[in-house]
Design a protein around this motif. Structure first.
Motif, short mmCIF file in Angstrom:
data_model
loop_
_atom_site.label_atom_id
_atom_site.label_comp_id
_atom_site.label_asym_id
_atom_site.label_seq_id
_atom_site.Cartn_x
_atom_site.Cartn_y
_atom_site.Cartn_z
N GLY A 1 -21.31 -30.19 18.41
CA GLY A 1 -20.52 -30.19 16.45
C GLY A 1 -20.26 -29.05 16.12
O GLY A 1 -19.89 -28.57 17.14
N ASP A 2 -20.48 -29.36 15.22
CA ASP A 2 -20.01 -27.38 14.65
C ASP A 2 -20.64 -26.10 15.49
O ASP A 2 -20.15 -24.94 14.99
CB ASP A 2 -20.15 -27.14 12.89
N ALA A 3 -21.58 -26.72 15.84
CA ALA A 3 -22.18 -25.40 16.81
C ALA A 3 -20.55 -24.93 17.39
O ALA A 3 -20.16 -23.66 18.17
CB ALA A 3 -23.18 -25.70 17.58
N MET B 1 -24.41 -33.98 23.12
CA MET B 1 -25.34 -33.08 22.27
C MET B 1 -26.67 -33.02 23.32
O MET B 1 -27.36 -33.89 24.27
CB MET B 1 -25.63 -34.30 20.85
N GLY C 1 -26.67 -28.11 16.49
CA GLY C 1 -26.95 -27.82 15.46
C GLY C 1 -28.48 -28.45 15.24
O GLY C 1 -29.28 -29.56 16.02
N MET D 1 -32.90 -33.69 19.78
CA MET D 1 -32.70 -34.82 20.87
C MET D 1 -33.60 -33.72 22.25
O MET D 1 -33.90 -34.87 22.75
CB MET D 1 -30.30 -34.66 21.17
N GLY E 1 -28.01 -33.31 9.05
CA GLY E 1 -27.49 -34.33 9.56
C GLY E 1 -26.59 -34.23 10.22
O GLY E 1 -26.65 -32.67 11.01
N TYR E 2 -25.59 -35.13 10.78
CA TYR E 2 -24.53 -35.01 11.81
C TYR E 2 -23.47 -34.79 11.15
O TYR E 2 -22.36 -35.34 10.84
CB TYR E 2 -24.45 -37.02 12.53
N THR F 1 -20.13 -33.64 11.69
CA THR F 1 -19.28 -33.69 12.97
C THR F 1 -18.93 -34.76 12.30
O THR F 1 -17.85 -35.50 11.51
CB THR F 1 -19.65 -33.85 14.30
C1 TPP Z 1 -25.40 -37.61 23.19
C2 TPP Z 1 -24.30 -37.92 21.94
N1 TPP Z 1 -24.70 -38.52 21.07
C3 TPP Z 1 -23.78 -38.72 20.35
C4 TPP Z 1 -23.10 -38.22 20.13
C5 TPP Z 1 -21.93 -37.79 18.96
N2 TPP Z 1 -21.56 -37.01 17.89
C6 TPP Z 1 -21.06 -35.46 18.43
S1 TPP Z 1 -21.27 -35.10 17.28
C7 TPP Z 1 -23.01 -35.68 16.29
C8 TPP Z 1 -23.81 -35.12 15.03
C9 TPP Z 1 -23.80 -33.38 15.43
O1 TPP Z 1 -24.54 -33.48 14.76
P1 TPP Z 1 -25.36 -32.12 14.85
O2 TPP Z 1 -26.58 -31.71 16.48
O3 TPP Z 1 -26.63 -32.04 13.87
O4 TPP Z 1 -24.10 -30.52 14.66
P2 TPP Z 1 -23.50 -30.72 13.28
O5 TPP Z 1 -22.64 -31.92 13.54
O6 TPP Z 1 -24.32 -31.36 12.18
O7 TPP Z 1 -22.70 -29.46 12.87
C10 TPP Z 1 -22.95 -37.03 17.06
C11 TPP Z 1 -23.85 -37.73 16.67
C12 TPP Z 1 -22.57 -37.04 21.30
N3 TPP Z 1 -21.66 -36.24 20.98
N4 TPP Z 1 -23.10 -37.13 22.54
#
Ligand code: TPP
Ligand code: MG
Length: 563
Positions: free
Chosen positions: A401-403, A427, A451, A457, A481-482, A484
């Motif tokens: 994610g953006d982390a 994730m 994130g 998770m 939320g998600y 990315t």
């Molecule tokens: C186990 C897993 N499930 C789904 C994804 C698809 N995916 C990539 S980024 C993301 C969202 C991440 O959300 P968050 O942790 O809140 O970070 P943000 O994007 O908000 O910074 C998802 C669902 C993944 N990479 N790994």
């Protein structure tokens, strides 16, 4: 108490000759001894009846067992431990444990992390007439067959006469290829003593001296004749312990170094020859241009993954590249076989090519962080503030994610100080990885950047952090939320139930929670967390829903054209 000198395992202060010969050992004891030989001092996992015999053997050995909350988390912890320690292990029960481990082991395979997977299974004597024993899926070999696909080597230790050889073969492959290996012990085999003479076996595969000499000579000529050489160092430099060899080459020939995202921190980012991360069009423009205008790009231990290269936006002409990994060596369009990565880098360093010198791009402006106390937190500013306090005692662990994208802006001062699943991008890696990293190195303090989605998770693995008295600083980037995926494809499916992450210490029975909204609050809380190394701190950072780092912005632009 048992006489220490007769124990099958090596204890502190004992030498090799103090140990009984392998012929006196049971299969379980031999496996533990070999794990010790690879400096595995801790094993992560969760017990179950099919593996209990081996678990109690582990408990009675010098190896420390770290109980986790879930098997996938134990897998992430073992992966992080392996990255920091050189090799790691996870031990779980049959199918319900093993199959839950698949995703973490797949990630370790993809990112070259040497994890030994140990699992119990029904005893051989229990398998007659094909009974429906609990945890079984299709047949008794289902789990073994699944792991054969995601491990470099695997064995079911069902035949005592070859069990020791099989253990050696699998551990040897894990150490050699830096990929996970699988060892299944049917529960009635754990205490079986094969009683056959056996010497532990480790293969050594030296480079072909003629091929090595020819490859080094060709590379040396190419580099000396080039105008603008640059090294792109990848994750294998760390996995194979080649940092010193790499520096000796770069320093001896004064060749500037960039690293990939997965290879971030293989060398100190304050080294005078370090130019920055090379991430194709996703990275800083000066670095991208510096690499792509080079007439001799020396890629060492680098995997050309889409994320590493900014979603296929890297523009590298193979005709200008020297490409060396543990799996292949290519100098322009010439392929060499039988040349080890380490031998190649050391050989090249000894040849000391002397290319012309050129100016490097200026590093990013030095810490220009000025606190704007009332300003709402943004991810870029949180990272900039964090960058001010990273030191050689911290290990940064970034989740997907953006982390991850924003963390590429951090300056990593030493080696191994940055862990992330930057290629497989699963994730949920970071919180359990903190358990693994700190088990491997108690002197390092993990800074986990995660994130809110990823935290939901596997964040409950912080329970193990509390149990063990570890002290990570966990920064939850809460954009509800998600984020990315919001950028790639808006929809309600990107919204998650908001948690009060800062309240978790109350649930877990340890640590301190903080909730911040402004730069002033983040600054104050970070100071408190940094000053208190006695326990875990969780910092929930509220972020605007549309906030994102520059790197994510650039990546999203590329990705959105693909999805
Ligand atoms: C186990 C897993 N499930 C789904 C994804 C698809 N995916 C990539 S980024 C993301 C969202 C991440 O959300 P968050 O942790 O809140 O970070 P943000 O994007 O908000 O910074 C998802 C669902 C993944 N990479 N790994
Ligand atoms: Mg989020």
């Amino acid at each position: 108490m048992q006489d220490q000198s007769t124990l099958p395992f090596r204890r502190a202060g004992q030498t090799e000759t103090d140990r009984p010969s392998a012929a006196q050992l049971s299969i379980g004891e031999y496996l533990i001894r070999r794990l010790q030989d690879y400096d595995i001092r801790d094993v992560f996992g969760i017990p179950g009846d099919y593996v209990l015999g081996f678990y109690s053997m582990l408990e009675n050995s010098p190896i420390n067992v770290v109980g986790c909350t879930r098997e996938d988390c134990a897998g992430f912890a073992a992966d992080a431990y392996a990255r920091v320690n050189g090799m790691g292990a996870v031990c779980v029960t049959y199918c319900v444990g093993g199959l839950s481990l698949c995703n973490s082991v797949a990630g370790a395979y993809a990112e070259k992390s040497p994890v030994v997977v140990i699992t119990g299974s029904p005893g051989m004597a229990e398998r007659f007439n094909n009974p429906l024993l609990h945890h079984r899926v299709r047949d008794f070999r289902t789990q073994l067959e699944v792991f054969e696909k995601i491990c470099i080597a695997g064995a079911e230790l069902s035949d005592p006469t070859i069990a020791f050889r099989e253990i050696d073969r699998v551990l040897d492959a894990v150490a050699r290829y830096k990929r996970p290996g699988y060892l299944e012990i049917p529960r009635d085999m754990v205490k079986v003593v094969p009683g056959v003479p056996h010497e532990p076996h480790q293969t050594d595969s030296p480079s072909d001296p003629d091929a090595l000499a020819e490859a080094v000579a060709e590379a040396e000529r190419r580099i000396t004749a080039s105008r603008l050489p640059v090294i792109v160092a990848g994750v294998e430099i760390h996995r194979f312990g080649l940092q010193d060899a790499l520096l000796s080459l770069a320093e001896g020939s004064r060749i500037p170094i960039t690293t990939t995202m997965l290879g971030k921190s293989v060398i100190s980012e304050v080294h005078p020859l370090f130019v920055g991360l090379y991430e194709g069009a996703m990275g800083r423009e000066e670095v991208t241009q510096f690499v792509e205008e080079s007439d001799c790009v020396i890629l060492l231990g680098t995997f050309m993954t889409d994320i590493n290269l900014g979603i296929y936006t890297a523009n590298l002409d193979p005709g200008k590249c020297i490409y060396a990994t543990s799996e292949q060596l290519r100098i322009r369009h010439h392929h060499f076989h039988g040349v080890g990565l380490g031998d190649f880098i050391r050989g090249l360093a000894a040849a000391r090519p002397q290319p012309p010198q050129r100016p490097f791009p200026a590093p990013p402006p030095p810490d220009d962080y000025r606190l704007d106390a009332a300003a709402p937190c943004t991810i870029a500013r949180v990272i900039a503030r964090l960058n001010e306090c990273l030191d050689e005692n911290t290990i940064v662990i970034a989740d997907v994610g953006d982390a991850l994208f924003s963390a590429t802006e951090l300056t990593i001062r030493q080696r191994t100080e940055f862990l992330s699943p930057a290629y497989y991008t699963s994730m949920g890696f970071a919180a359990p990885a903190a358990v693994g990293a700190q088990t491997a190195r108690r002197d390092l303090r993990p800074v986990v950047i995660v994130g809110d989605g990823a935290f939901q998770m596997t964040g409950m693995e912080l329970s193990t952090v509390v149990k063990l008295g570890y002290n990570p600083i966990v920064i939850v980037l809460d954009n509800k939320g998600y984020g990315t995926e919001r950028l790639l494809h808006p929809g309600d499916f990107n919204e998650i139930n908001p948690w009060k992450y800062h309240k978790l210490p109350e649930v877990l029975g340890g640590g301190v929670g903080h909730e911040v909204r402004t730069e002033g609050e983040f600054d104050a809380v970070l100071r408190i967390a940094w000053a208190d190394a006695s326990q875990m701190h969780i910092i929930q950072v509220h972020l605007p829903l549309d906030d994102r780092s520059k790197a994510l912005d650039r990546l999203a632009e590329k990705l959105s054209k693909k999805v």
